[in-house]
Scaffold this motif. Structure first.
Motif, PDB file in Angstrom:
ATOM      1  N   LEU A   1       0.835  -1.210   0.000  1.00 57.69           N
ATOM      2  CA  LEU A   1       0.000   0.000   0.000  1.00 57.69           C
ATOM      3  C   LEU A   1       0.866   1.256   0.000  1.00 57.69           C
ATOM      4  N   ILE A   2       1.938   1.251   0.776  1.00 60.21           N
ATOM      5  CA  ILE A   2       2.836   2.407   0.811  1.00 60.21           C
ATOM      6  C   ILE A   2       3.467   2.635  -0.557  1.00 60.21           C
ATOM      7  N   ILE A   3       3.884   1.551  -1.211  1.00 57.78           N
ATOM      8  CA  ILE A   3       4.489   1.677  -2.541  1.00 57.78           C
ATOM      9  C   ILE A   3       3.496   2.266  -3.535  1.00 57.78           C
ATOM     10  N   VAL A   4       2.243   1.766  -3.491  1.00 55.95           N
ATOM     11  CA  VAL A   4       1.229   2.276  -4.415  1.00 55.95           C
ATOM     12  C   VAL A   4       0.961   3.745  -4.156  1.00 55.95           C
ATOM     13  N   MET A   5       0.889   4.140  -2.886  1.00 63.25           N
ATOM     14  CA  MET A   5       0.640   5.539  -2.556  1.00 63.25           C
ATOM     15  C   MET A   5       1.769   6.444  -3.037  1.00 63.25           C
ATOM     16  N   LEU A   6       3.009   5.947  -2.975  1.00 58.97           N
ATOM     17  CA  LEU A   6       4.135   6.752  -3.436  1.00 58.97           C
ATOM     18  C   LEU A   6       4.160   6.858  -4.955  1.00 58.97           C
TER      19      LEU A   6
ATOM     20  N   ARG B   1       1.457   6.304  -7.039  1.00 53.16           N
ATOM     21  CA  ARG B   1       0.215   6.912  -7.530  1.00 53.16           C
ATOM     22  C   ARG B   1      -0.440   7.723  -6.413  1.00 53.16           C
ATOM     23  N   PRO B   2       0.130   8.876  -6.055  1.00 56.84           N
ATOM     24  CA  PRO B   2      -0.441   9.655  -4.952  1.00 56.84           C
ATOM     25  C   PRO B   2      -1.851  10.158  -5.232  1.00 56.84           C
ATOM     26  N   GLN B   3      -2.224  10.282  -6.503  1.00 62.89           N
ATOM     27  CA  GLN B   3      -3.566  10.745  -6.859  1.00 62.89           C
ATOM     28  C   GLN B   3      -4.591   9.627  -6.850  1.00 62.89           C
ATOM     29  N   GLY B   4      -4.147   8.374  -6.648  1.00 61.72           N
ATOM     30  CA  GLY B   4      -5.061   7.236  -6.626  1.00 61.72           C
ATOM     31  C   GLY B   4      -4.874   6.359  -7.849  1.00 61.72           C
ATOM     32  N   LEU B   5      -5.359   5.132  -7.729  1.00 65.62           N
ATOM     33  CA  LEU B   5      -5.240   4.203  -8.848  1.00 65.62           C
ATOM     34  C   LEU B   5      -6.046   4.652 -10.052  1.00 65.62           C
ATOM     35  N   TRP B   6      -7.172   5.305  -9.807  1.00 63.70           N
ATOM     36  CA  TRP B   6      -8.075   5.718 -10.881  1.00 63.70           C
ATOM     37  C   TRP B   6      -8.613   7.099 -10.526  1.00 63.70           C
TER      38      TRP B   6
END
Length: 325
Positions: free
Chosen positions: A304-309, A311-316
Motif C-alpha cells: 500500500l505504501i508503494i502504491v501511494m508513493l 500513484r499519490p492521486q489514486g489508482l483511478w
C-alpha cells in the motif's frame, strides 16, 4: 517580417494535459459494465464456499467505500467513524429480524429510517466543524456507537446477535443478490455525483467559503452528503448481517473505518470507478497474501505504501466533466 502565430486553443478547466490511451480507456463507460460482468462470471471460475464468502465480503466493502466516497471524495469531509453507520444498519436489521421473526428484506425500511436519523443526530452538531476537528469528533461518535452496542442487552452485548436470517439459503444466490444491490448503489452514487447536489458538494470540497459566497448553503449540502453516506453504510450493514448471520461490536471498530477510508484514498477520492477498484484491492489483497502467514499484513502495508508513493492521486483518479476530450 514578423510572423504571426496562430492563437492557441484555450485549455479547458480540469485538463492537465493531452489524454493518453490509458485515460481514454479508463473513462470508457463500458469499463463499468465489464467489471460487473467479471463479478457475475466469478462464481463460474471458483464457487467454493470460501471463495463465495470472500467475494461477497468484497462486494459489501465496495458498497461501504461508495458511501464514504460521497462524504470524503465528493464533499471533502474527513470521517473517521464511518463504521458507526455500518453498525447501525447491521444492528437494526439484526434486532428486528431476530426479535420479531422478520425476514431480512422486511427490515430495510426501518434501517433506512434509523440511518437517516443517525446521520442527522451525528451530523447536525458536528458538520459545523472543519478539518481535524471534524475527524476527531466523527471518530468519537464511531466509538460511542460501538461501545453502546457492547453494553446494551438488546444488542447482545459483547456476544452480539446470532441467528440472523439470510436473504436466501444459497450462498451463490446471495452473492448475486449482493452484487446486483451493490451495482445499483454504485450507480446511484455516480448519478449523485453528476447531479446538481453533487456539483454543490464538489464546490464545498474545493473552497467552502467561496461556495458560501456564491449562494451554496454549505451546511445543508454537507448534511445531505452525510445522510446519503449513512444510508449507503446502513444498507451495507444489512447485507453484512445477512452474510455472516451474526454480528458483534468487534466487527465495527476504528480499523474498519480506516480500511474503508484507505480504499477511498487508494482508488482516488471522488472517482466512483476508482473507489470500486480501491475497495476490491483492500478487501482481496490480504486474502491473496494469506500464504505469507503472519507476515501477510506486513506485506500488505508495504504494498500500500508503494502504491501511494507511485500513484499519490489514486489508482483511478477522478476527472472533471470539463476535462479535455
Amino acid at each position: 517580417m514578423n510572423e504571426t502565430k496562430a492563437p492557441e486553443a484555450p485549455r479547458k478547466i480540469g485538463a492537465k494535459g493531452p489524454r493518453t490511451r490509458l485515460s481514454r480507456l479508463l473513462d470508457n463507460r463500458w469499463v463499468g459494465l465489464g467489471g460487473l460482468l467479471i463479478a457475475l462470471l466469478a462464481p463460474f471460475v471458483n464457487a467454493t464456499p470460501y471463495a463465495l464468502s470472500v467475494m461477497t465480503s468484497a462486494a459489501i466493502f465496495v458498497m461501504l467505500a461508495s458511501g464514504l466516497n460521497i462524504v470524503v471524495g465528493y464533499t471533502g469531509l474527513l470521517d473517521l467513524g464511518y463504521a458507526a453507520f455500518f453498525a447501525v444498519g447491521a444492528y437494526t436489521s439484526g434486532v428486528l429480524a431476530t426479535r420479531f421473526d422478520l425476514p431480512l428484506l422486511a427490515t430495510i425500511p426501518a434501517v433506512l429510517v434509523v440511518t437517516v436519523i443517525a446521520g442527522i443526530v451525528i451530523g447536525a452538531p458536528t458538520l459545523r466543524l472543519r478539518s481535524d476537528y471534524l475527524a476527531i469528533v466523527t471518530l468519537g461518535f464511531g466509538e460511542i456507537i460501538r461501545i453502546t452496542a457492547n453494553n446494551l442487552p438488546v444488542t447482545g452485548g459483547p456476544s452480539g446477535i446470532y441467528g440472523i436470517p439470510s436473504l436466501t439459503e444459497s450462498p451463490v444466490v446471495f452473492y448475486y443478490l449482493t452484487v446486483l444491490i451493490v451495482a445499483v448503489a454504485v450507480i446511484g452514487a455516480s448519478r449523485l455525483g453528476r447531479s446538481r447536489l453533487g456539483r454543490a458538494m464538489r464546490f464545498v470540497r474545493e473552497d467552502e467559503d467561496a461556495a458560501e459566497a456564491t449562494g451554496v448553503h454549505t451546511y445543508r449540502v454537507k448534511l445531505a452528503a452525510y445522510i446519503a453516506g449513512a444510508v449507503w453504510g446502513g444498507l451495507a450493514g444489512v447485507l453484512f448481517a445477512g452474510h455472516l448471520s451474526a454480528i458483534s461490536p468487534n466487527s465495527f471498530t476504528f480499523l474498519q473505518s480506516a480500511l474503508v477510508l484507505m480504499a477511498v484514498v487508494l482508488g482516488g477520492m471522488g472517482s466512483v470507478p476508482g473507489v470500486v477498484l480501491g475497495a476490491i484491492v483492500i478487501s482481496l489483497l490480504p486474502e491473496l497474501l494469506r500464504e505469507a502467514a503472519d507476515y501477510r499484513f506486513f506485506v500488505f502495508g508495504v504494498l500500500l505504501i508503494i502504491v501511494m508513493l507511485v500513484r499519490p492521486q489514486g489508482l483511478w483518479p477522478a476527472r472533471s466533466k470539463e476535462a479535455l476530450k
